[in-house]
Design a protein around this motif. Structure first.
Motif, PDB file in Angstrom:
ATOM      1  N   CYS A 112       2.706   5.484  -3.978  1.00  0.00           N
ATOM      2  CA  CYS A 112       1.244   5.514  -4.365  1.00  0.00           C
ATOM      3  C   CYS A 112       0.422   6.737  -3.928  1.00  0.00           C
ATOM      4  CB  CYS A 112       0.627   4.147  -3.468  1.00  0.00           C
ATOM      5  SG  CYS A 112       1.277   2.754  -4.095  1.00  0.00           S
ATOM      6  N   ASP A 113       0.965   7.407  -2.880  1.00  0.00           N
ATOM      7  CA  ASP A 113       0.142   8.458  -2.223  1.00  0.00           C
ATOM      8  C   ASP A 113       0.700   9.958  -2.545  1.00  0.00           C
ATOM      9  OD1 ASP A 113      -1.200   6.398  -1.163  1.00  0.00           O
ATOM     10  OD2 ASP A 113      -0.866   7.013   0.965  1.00  0.00           O
ATOM     11  N   VAL A 148      10.323   7.233 -12.851  1.00  0.00           N
ATOM     12  CA  VAL A 148       9.069   6.734 -11.681  1.00  0.00           C
ATOM     13  C   VAL A 148       8.411   7.944 -11.209  1.00  0.00           C
ATOM     14  CG1 VAL A 148       8.863   5.427  -9.744  1.00  0.00           C
ATOM     15  CG2 VAL A 148      10.485   4.526 -11.672  1.00  0.00           C
ATOM     16  N   LEU A 149       9.056   8.926 -10.927  1.00  0.00           N
ATOM     17  CA  LEU A 149       8.287   9.989 -10.168  1.00  0.00           C
ATOM     18  C   LEU A 149       7.368  10.633 -11.109  1.00  0.00           C
ATOM     19  CD1 LEU A 149      11.276  11.680  -8.098  1.00  0.00           C
ATOM     20  CD2 LEU A 149       9.324  10.333  -7.091  1.00  0.00           C
ATOM     21  N   LYS A 165       2.985   3.467  -9.394  1.00  0.00           N
ATOM     22  CA  LYS A 165       1.928   2.397  -8.888  1.00  0.00           C
ATOM     23  C   LYS A 165       2.484   0.917  -9.151  1.00  0.00           C
ATOM     24  CE  LYS A 165      -1.996   3.740  -8.852  1.00  0.00           C
ATOM     25  NZ  LYS A 165      -3.540   3.877  -8.918  1.00  0.00           N
ATOM     26  N   GLN A 166       3.020   0.705 -10.206  1.00  0.00           N
ATOM     27  CA  GLN A 166       3.499  -0.848 -10.138  1.00  0.00           C
ATOM     28  C   GLN A 166       4.816  -0.859  -9.070  1.00  0.00           C
ATOM     29  OE1 GLN A 166       4.700  -1.042 -14.317  1.00  0.00           O
ATOM     30  NE2 GLN A 166       2.654  -1.829 -14.999  1.00  0.00           N
ATOM     31  N   SER A 187       2.522  -7.506 -14.347  1.00  0.00           N
ATOM     32  CA  SER A 187       3.801  -6.720 -13.545  1.00  0.00           C
ATOM     33  C   SER A 187       4.718  -7.615 -13.492  1.00  0.00           C
ATOM     34  CB  SER A 187       3.224  -5.737 -12.257  1.00  0.00           C
ATOM     35  OG  SER A 187       4.367  -5.220 -11.724  1.00  0.00           O
ATOM     36  N   LEU A 188       5.975  -7.550 -13.605  1.00  0.00           N
ATOM     37  CA  LEU A 188       7.035  -8.320 -13.435  1.00  0.00           C
ATOM     38  C   LEU A 188       8.282  -7.424 -12.462  1.00  0.00           C
ATOM     39  CD1 LEU A 188       7.660 -10.187 -17.022  1.00  0.00           C
ATOM     40  CD2 LEU A 188       6.176 -10.872 -14.869  1.00  0.00           C
TER      41      LEU A 188
END
Length: 681
Positions: free
Chosen positions: A363-364, A396-397, A404-405, A463-464
Motif C-alpha cells: 500500500c505504501d 501486482v507491482l 491495493k487489493q 474484491s474476492l
C-alpha cells in the motif's frame, strides 16, 4: 541458614572458596514469595494425595454399602481439592510479571520455569558410616566436609538470579559426581533419601538414587537460565542479547537433561515434557531476536519491510509448533493451560504482524520509474509460496489497483489474527489479568484497523482476493547451547580420602594393615610403581617386609604416620629412606575381589502419570540364597496395572518385589506419590 554460608577457611580467596551463598529465603521479594507459595502448595498436595490414598484403600477393603457411599463422597471432595490446588500451582507457573524486568513498559511477557522444590537431606550419619565401614577411616575427621556438602545443597535451594547462582548450581552438580563415586556403590543404597517435587503437578518423588538429585539440579539450572532471560531489559540491545543467550543456554541444559537422564520418574523431567520446554525456550529466543532487529525502529522501506516480514513470520511459525507440541499427548494433561494459550496468542499475534508488514509494502510503496523492478519482484516473490489465481508478482507491482487489493486482503487477514489473539486472551483467566499483554495486543489490533480504514473502501464488495500465507525465513540461527561444566572448577570435598580412581565406592578394600620395615643393607625387598597411591610390586618373598605381612599389589597409604595416598613413587621412596636404618611403620591396604551382582534395569510405564517413565531396579541378594536349594526365578520388572488391586496396601508407595511372590499391580493416579528405588539412567 543460607545467610551465613561462608567458607570454613577464611584465609582462602573468594575466587577459590567452596561456594557462594544462596539468597536469603526469608527475603520478601516477589520471586521468593512465589517459591514459598509453591512449597506450601506442594505440602498441601502431598496431604491431599495421602488422604485420597487412604480413602481408595478403604474403598477397596470394605464391602459395607454405607461406608462405601461415605468414602466415595469423601473422594469427590479430595479430588476437587486436588484440582483446585493444581489450578493454584498453574497460577504460579503463569505469574510471569514477577520475573520480568522492572523497566519494561511495552513488551509481551516471556515465560520462565519455576525452580523445583526439595526437602532437607541429612548426609551426616550415612556418609560417616560409609567412611568408617568402606574406607576404614575415622569418620569424625570428615564432619566439616559433610557439613560443607549440606550447606552447599541448602544454598542451591535459593540461588541468586544471575551467573553466580548458575555457577553455584553447577558446582553442586559437579560435586555430586564426586559424591556419587565416593559413597554410592552400584550394588546397594546407603540410606540417603532424596525428595523432589514435580514442578507442574506438585507430586513428590522420593528415591535413594543420587541420579534423581543430579537430574533435579540440572532442571533447576535450566529453570534459572529462563528466569535470567526474562529478567533481562528488552529495551536495550545488550539486554536482548543476554536474553537470547540465556534462553539458548536453558534449552541446552534441558536438552542435555533429556539425553542424559532418559528414564526420570518425575513428570516435569520426562522426555516428552523436556522436548516441549526446549522448543518453548528456543521460541522465546527467536522472539527476542526479532525484537533485537526492530529495537532501533523499522524503516518504512521496501526491502527492510520484506526482511522484517519474513523474520516475524518465523516467530509466528515457531510458536505455532510450540502450541501444537503442548496440545499433544502425553504433555497436554499437565502442561499449564495458560502456557498453551499464550503460545497460541503469540503465534496469531506475530502472524498478524507479518501480514501487516506485507500490506504496508503493497500500500505504501508504489513502483517508481527509478526503482529496480527485478529486485523488487524477486524480494516480493520470496514472501509467497503461491500468489492468488490470476495475479503475477510483477503485474501486482505495476498495477496500483491490484497492489491495493492484495494489500487490503493482507490487512483483513491481519485483523482476523489480531481478533483471534484477543479472543483467546480474553477466554483465559490467567492471561486476561496480564495488563501489558492486553495492551500490546490491543495496540497492534488498532494499528491494523487504522491502516485498513485509510484505504479506499468502495470496491471492497468486489474484491474476492484471499491473502496467501507468508513464507517464514530468517538470517539468524537459533540453536541450543550445551552446558559448559568444565568452566566451573570445583574441589572434591572428600579429597582426603585419596585419588578417586582408586578410592571409590566401587572398590572394596581391606582395613589398613601396619607393616614394620627394617632396612637391610639399604634394600627394601620390593619395588614401587604407579601414580597416587603407589603400589608394591616385585616383592621378594624372603624379605622382612613380606614376613611382616606385605603382599604383592598392596597400596601404601601412609609412612611413619604421614598420609601418602596422594604421593608419587619418588616421594614415597624418599620418606622410606629418610628414616635411615631405623624401623619405620607404614600402612597398606589390599584390594578385595568382589563379584557383586548389579541392579537389573527395566523400563516401565506409569499409568497414573501419563507417559511418566521410570526404571525399577530390583536386586536379588544372591549371596543369601542357599546354594543347595533351587533359587526362585527373578522378577524381570515391576509392572503396574489395574489387576490385583486388593493386594495393594497403599497408592502412596510402590509394592516391594520379593523373590517368588506374585507381581502386584495397581492403578496409579496423576497425583500418586512415588517412593521407589527407581534408577534414572
Amino acid at each position: 541458614m543460607t545467610d551465613a554460608l561462608l567458607p570454613r577457611q577464611a584465609a582462602e580467596p573468594a575466587g577459590d572458596g567452596y561456594f557462594r551463598k544462596g539468597c536469603n529465603p526469608l527475603a520478601e521479594t516477589g520471586r521468593s514469595k512465589l517459591q514459598n507459595q509453591r512449597a506450601v502448595l506442594n505440602q498441601q498436595i502431598l496431604r491431599a494425595v495421602r488422604m485420597r490414598a487412604g480413602a481408595e484403600n478403604l474403598l477397596r477393603a470394605t464391602t459395607n454399602n454405607k461406608v462405601r457411599e461415605q468414602v466415595l463422597l469423601e473422594l469427590s471432595f479430595v479430588n476437587s481439592d486436588l484440582q483446585i490446588l493444581k489450578e493454584e500451582l498453574e497460577g504460579l507457573n503463569i505469574s510471569v510479571e514477577v520475573y520480568q524486568n522492572a523497566e519494561e513498559t511495552f513488551s509481551i511477557p516471556l515465560v520462565p520455569l519455576g525452580l523445583k522444590e526439595t526437602k532437607d537431606v541429612d548426609f551426616t550419619l550415612p556418609l560417616k558410616d560409609f567412611i568408617l565401614e568402606h574406607y576404614s577411616q575415622d569418620s569424625s575427621e570428615y564432619e566439616d566436609e559433610i557439613a560443607d556438602l549440606m550447606d552447599l545443597r541448602q544454598a542451591c535451594r535459593t540461588p541468586s538470579r544471575d551467573e553466580a547462582g548458575i555457577e553455584m548450581l553447577i558446582s553442586y552438580f559437579l560435586q555430586l559426581g564426586y559424591v556419587e563415586n565416593r559413597f554410592f556403590p552400584p550394588t546397594r543404597h546407603i540410606g540417603v533419601l532424596f525428595t523432589w517435587y514435580d514442578s507442574f503437578t506438585g507430586v513428590p518423588v522420593c528415591q535413594q538414587n543420587l541420579l534423581l538429585e543430579k537430574a533435579s539440579v540440572l532442571f533447576n539450572i535450566g529453570a534459572l537460565y529462563t528466569q535470567i532471560g526474562t529478567r533481562c531489559n528488552r529495551q536495550t540491545q545488550a539486554g536482548l542479547e543476554n536474553a537470547v543467550d540465556a534462553f539458548q543456554k536453558a534449552a541446552g541444559v534441558l536438552s542435555y537433561l533429556k539425553e542424559t537422564f532418559t528414564h526420570t520418574p518425575s513428570y516435569d523431567m520426562s522426555p516428552a515434557m523436556l522436548n516441549v520446554l526446549v522448543k518453548m525456550m528456543l521460541a522465546q529466543a527467536r522472539e527476542c531476536v526479532f525484537e533485537q532487529i526492530g529495537l532501533s525502529g523499522i524503516r518504512n522501506e521496501f526491502f527492510t519491510l520484506v526482511k522484517m516480514t519474513q523474520e516475524v513470520a518465523k516467530v509466528g511459525e515457531v510458536y505455532m509448533l510450540v502450541n501444537t507440541a503442548m496440545n499433544q499427548e502425553p504433555v497436554k494433561e499437565n502442561i499449564p493451560y495458560s502456557w498453551s494459550k499464550l503460545a497460541q496468542i503469540k503465534s496469531d499475534h506475530y502472524k498478524a504482524l507479518a501480514h501487516y508488514f506485507t500490506a504496508t509494502i503493497l500500500c505504501d510503496h508504489e513502483l517508481q520509474p527509478g526503482d529496480d523492478e527485478d529486485q523488487q519482484e524477486k524480494a516480493l516473490s520470496q514472501l509467497y509460496d503461491y500468489v492468488p489465481e490470476g495475479l503475477m508478482v510483477l503485474a501486482v507491482l505495476k498495477d496500483k489497483v491490484q497492489r491495493k487489493q492484495l494489500g487490503k486482503a493482507h490487512l483483513r487477514k491481519a485483523i482476523v489474527y489480531h481478533e483471534e489473539a484477543l479472543r483467546v486472551c480474553g477466554l483465559c483467566k490467567k492471561l486476561r489479568n496480564i495488563e501489558v499483554l492486553q495492551e500490546v495486543l490491543t495496540a497492534a489490533h488498532k494499528r491494523s484497523l487504522l491502516k485498513y480504514a485509510q484505504q479506499e473502501t468502495e470496491d471492497d464488495f468486489l474484491s474476492l482476493i484471499q491473502a496467501p500465507d507468508i513464507l517464514p525465513k530468517t538470517e539468524h540461527k537459533i540453536e541450543t547451547i550445551a552446558p559448559q561444566f568444565s568452566k566451573v572448577k570445583v574441589k572434591d570435598f572428600f579429597h582426603k580420602l585419596g585419588p578417586l580412581t582408586v578410592f571409590s565406592a566401587k572398590q572394596r578394600w581391606t582395613a589398613p594393615r601396619t607393616i614394620c620395615l627394617h632396612h637391610e643393607a639399604g634394600e627394601l625387598g620390593f619395588s614401587l610403581k604407579g601414580g597416587s597411591p603407589v603400589q608394591v610390586y616385585c616383592l621378594d618373598p624372603a624379605c622382612p617386609a613380606a614376613s611382616a605381612g606385605l603382599k604383592e599389589g598392596d597400596y601404601i597409604v601412609s609412612v611413619a604416620g604421614v598420609d601418602c595416598k596422594w604421593l608419587g613413587v619418588n616421594e614415597v621412596l624418599e620418606k622410606l629412606k629418610s628414616v635411615g636404618k631405623q624401623p619405620v611403620e607404614m600402612e597398606v591396604i589390599s584390594c578385595q575381589d568382589t563379584a557383586a551382582s548389579l541392579h537389573s534395569k527395566s523400563a516401565t510405564y506409569s499409568m497414573g502419570m501419563q507417559k511418566t517413565y521410570s526404571l525399577i531396579c530390583l536386586a536379588m541378594d544372591e549371596d543369601k540364597i542357599d546354594q543347595t536349594k533351587k533359587a526362585p526365578l527373578k522378577l524381570p520388572f515391576l509392572s503396574w496395572g489395574t489387576k490385583n488391586r486388593q493386594k495393594a496396601a497403599s497408592t502412596l508407595c510402590l509394592p516391594s518385589a520379593v523373590a517368588g511372590s506374585s507381581q502386584i499391580k495397581k492403578k496409579l493416579s496423576p497425583f500418586t506419590l512415588f517412593n521407589t528405588e527407581s534408577s534414572l539412567y
